[in-house]
Design a protein around this motif. Structure first.
Motif, PDB file in Angstrom:
ATOM      1  N   GLN A 111       6.655   4.741  -7.399  1.00 48.37           N
ATOM      2  CA  GLN A 111       6.709   3.278  -7.334  1.00 48.37           C
ATOM      3  C   GLN A 111       8.081   2.786  -7.816  1.00 48.37           C
ATOM      4  OE1 GLN A 111       4.659   1.240  -6.052  1.00 48.37           O
ATOM      5  NE2 GLN A 111       2.548   1.954  -6.196  1.00 48.37           N
ATOM      6  N   GLY A 114       9.616  -5.377   1.598  1.00 47.94           N
ATOM      7  CA  GLY A 114       9.962  -3.952   1.448  1.00 47.94           C
ATOM      8  C   GLY A 114       8.793  -3.165   0.907  1.00 47.94           C
ATOM      9  N   LEU A 163       5.322  -0.776   1.033  1.00 46.74           N
ATOM     10  CA  LEU A 163       4.846   0.374   1.828  1.00 46.74           C
ATOM     11  C   LEU A 163       3.838  -0.083   2.877  1.00 46.74           C
ATOM     12  CD1 LEU A 163       4.369   3.201  -0.825  1.00 46.74           C
ATOM     13  CD2 LEU A 163       6.167   2.997   0.881  1.00 46.74           C
ATOM     14  N   GLY A 167       2.966  -0.077  -2.434  1.00 46.48           N
ATOM     15  CA  GLY A 167       4.180   0.269  -3.190  1.00 46.48           C
ATOM     16  C   GLY A 167       5.327  -0.589  -2.725  1.00 46.48           C
ATOM     17  N   GLY A 168       6.470  -0.536  -3.460  1.00 46.12           N
ATOM     18  CA  GLY A 168       7.623  -1.347  -3.072  1.00 46.12           C
ATOM     19  C   GLY A 168       7.433  -2.799  -3.479  1.00 46.12           C
ATOM     20  N   ILE A 169       8.317  -3.659  -2.994  1.00 49.77           N
ATOM     21  CA  ILE A 169       8.234  -5.078  -3.363  1.00 49.77           C
ATOM     22  C   ILE A 169       8.490  -5.966  -2.144  1.00 49.77           C
ATOM     23  CG2 ILE A 169       8.865  -4.887  -5.805  1.00 49.77           C
ATOM     24  CD1 ILE A 169      11.776  -5.456  -4.985  1.00 49.77           C
ATOM     25  N   TYR A 194      14.795  -0.386  -2.979  1.00 47.30           N
ATOM     26  CA  TYR A 194      14.837  -1.706  -2.329  1.00 47.30           C
ATOM     27  C   TYR A 194      15.831  -2.637  -3.034  1.00 47.30           C
ATOM     28  CZ  TYR A 194      13.172  -5.519   0.564  1.00 47.30           C
ATOM     29  OH  TYR A 194      13.119  -6.518   1.477  1.00 47.30           O
ATOM     30  N   ILE A 249      10.810   3.638  -5.310  1.00 50.42           N
ATOM     31  CA  ILE A 249      10.796   2.783  -4.107  1.00 50.42           C
ATOM     32  C   ILE A 249      11.380   1.402  -4.431  1.00 50.42           C
ATOM     33  CG2 ILE A 249       9.283   1.647  -2.426  1.00 50.42           C
ATOM     34  CD1 ILE A 249       7.332   4.059  -2.886  1.00 50.42           C
TER      35      ILE A 249
END
Lengths: 192, 182
Positions: free
Chosen positions: A177, B163, B165, B150-152, A184, A180
């Motif tokens: 997490q 962004g 998942l 996941g991600g943001i 970003y 990722i």
């Protein structure tokens, strides 16, 4: 009618005359056979009767027979005319019958022809409709097949995506997490 | 759209007053407060927006609220004007427009960030990065949404930069479906 009645009365009177004469003069000689005077008078009476009859009846009889002959002739002429007319009518009807027969044959032929044309037209229409139906069915079948394929593919992809999502949920870690998110943020950083 | 233009007109006027009095933050805070009070109290909102309730009564209610909340006079006056103009239904929208205008005037921007797990230390890094990228002070608001996997995702005003998942998986799915169907 009047003349005829008069003539009948005269003939009746004359026919009675010899008998009267005979009755008047014969009573005394009955036992001696036929008297010669009576015969002579009877003969004279008869001749007079013939003469009178011939005189008075000649013209009426002649007229009668003349008119009768004319009547018969007229009847014959009329009969002939009627016969001719009947013959003409017979010929005419016969011709008409022949005409009707021919006309009926023509009508029947025309009806047959029309029936054939109508049958041909109906067959053509039916064939056209059958071809159209076949084409439509084929098109629908193709569309349905394509749609079924698409749905199948979509379902397969959805299934794969669901499986991937489940795998991610089960296996993703806190480090993953963070990594990722960091990646970003790096991307956002590159925008500046 | 008409309500939007009306709200923008009132918000512009309020912004000018706030800038003149140098009390932008106070006015913004009081405006948000009164909007929140009306939002949370349905009976109050209905009474304020109802054309059946007389303006004098609406003003009386606002007067009582004013006594308790001590709203900035500019906000109080704005609400009285809205009551007179029968525009109380535009208050919430006016608040949003004013907030954006005030943020813009203050050189700040509100950013909503959604993530599957709490950002933790990365929140500060993200805020810094966004401020650098947007060249504005960022008012960061975070939200945890486990469904995104996941991600943001970053939302600035009406723009969303996704962004997550979940979004990537969806994009991949669409791409595969498109290719499979073609």
């Amino acid at each position: 009618m009047k003349s005829s009645a008069y003539m009948s009365a005269l003939a009746w009177a004359l026919s009675c005359l010899p008998t009267n004469l005979w009755a008047a003069g014969g009573g005394a000689h009955e036992a001696h056979g036929i008297p010669s005077k009576a015969l002579i008078f009877a003969g004279i009476n008869f001749l007079i009767l013939l003469f009178i009859l011939g005189y008075f009846l000649r013209k009426p009889v002649k007229d009668f027979f003349t008119s009768r002959a004319a009547l018969i002739s007229q009847d014959l002429t009329e009969s002939r005319q009627i016969k001719e007319t009947a013959a003409q009518k017979f010929t005419e009807y016969e011709q008409r019958m022949h005409g009707i027969e021919a006309e009926m044959q023509a009508l029947v032929a025309e009806l047959k022809k029309d029936g054939q044309l109508e049958r041909d037209r109906m067959v053509a229409v039916a064939e056209e409709q059958a071809a159209s139906l076949k084409e439509t069915s084929k098109r629908i079948m193709t569309q349905e097949l394509r749609r079924a394929k698409e749905e199948l593919k979509q379902e397969a992809v959805q299934l794969a995506a669901d499986m991937a999502e489940d795998l991610l949920k089960k296996n993703i870690t806190a480090e993953d997490q963070q990594r990722i998110v960091r990646q970003y943020i790096s991307k956002v950083e590159q925008l500046s | 759209m008409k309500g939007g233009s009306v709200a923008k007109r009132y918000a512009t006027a309020l912004l000018l007053v706030a800038q003149e009095q140098n009390s932008l933050a106070t006015i913004q805070r009081d405006l948000v407060s009164i909007i929140e009070v009306t939002r949370q109290n349905a009976a109050l909102r209905q009474a304020m927006e109802s054309p059946v309730v007389a303006p004098s009564q609406k003003k009386k209610i606002i007067g009582e609220l004013q006594a308790k909340m001590q709203l900035h006079p500019a906000v109080h006056h704005l609400i009285l004007v809205l009551i007179d103009q029968d525009r109380m239904d535009s208050l919430a929208l006016l608040g949003m427009v004013f907030r954006d205008m005030a943020d813009d005037a203050l050189g700040q921007v509100r950013v909503l960030v959604r993530s599957a797990v709490p950002l933790g230390d990365q929140e500060a890094l993200l805020k810094e990065t966004l401020e650098k990228t947007l060249s504005k002070q960022v008012l960061l608001q975070t939200q945890v949404v486990p469904e995104i996997l996941g991600g943001i995702s970053i939302q600035v005003a009406d723009k969303v930069f996704d962004g997550t998942l979940k979004a990537q998986l969806e994009h991949l799915k669409q791409s595969v479906v498109k290719r499979a169907v073609a």
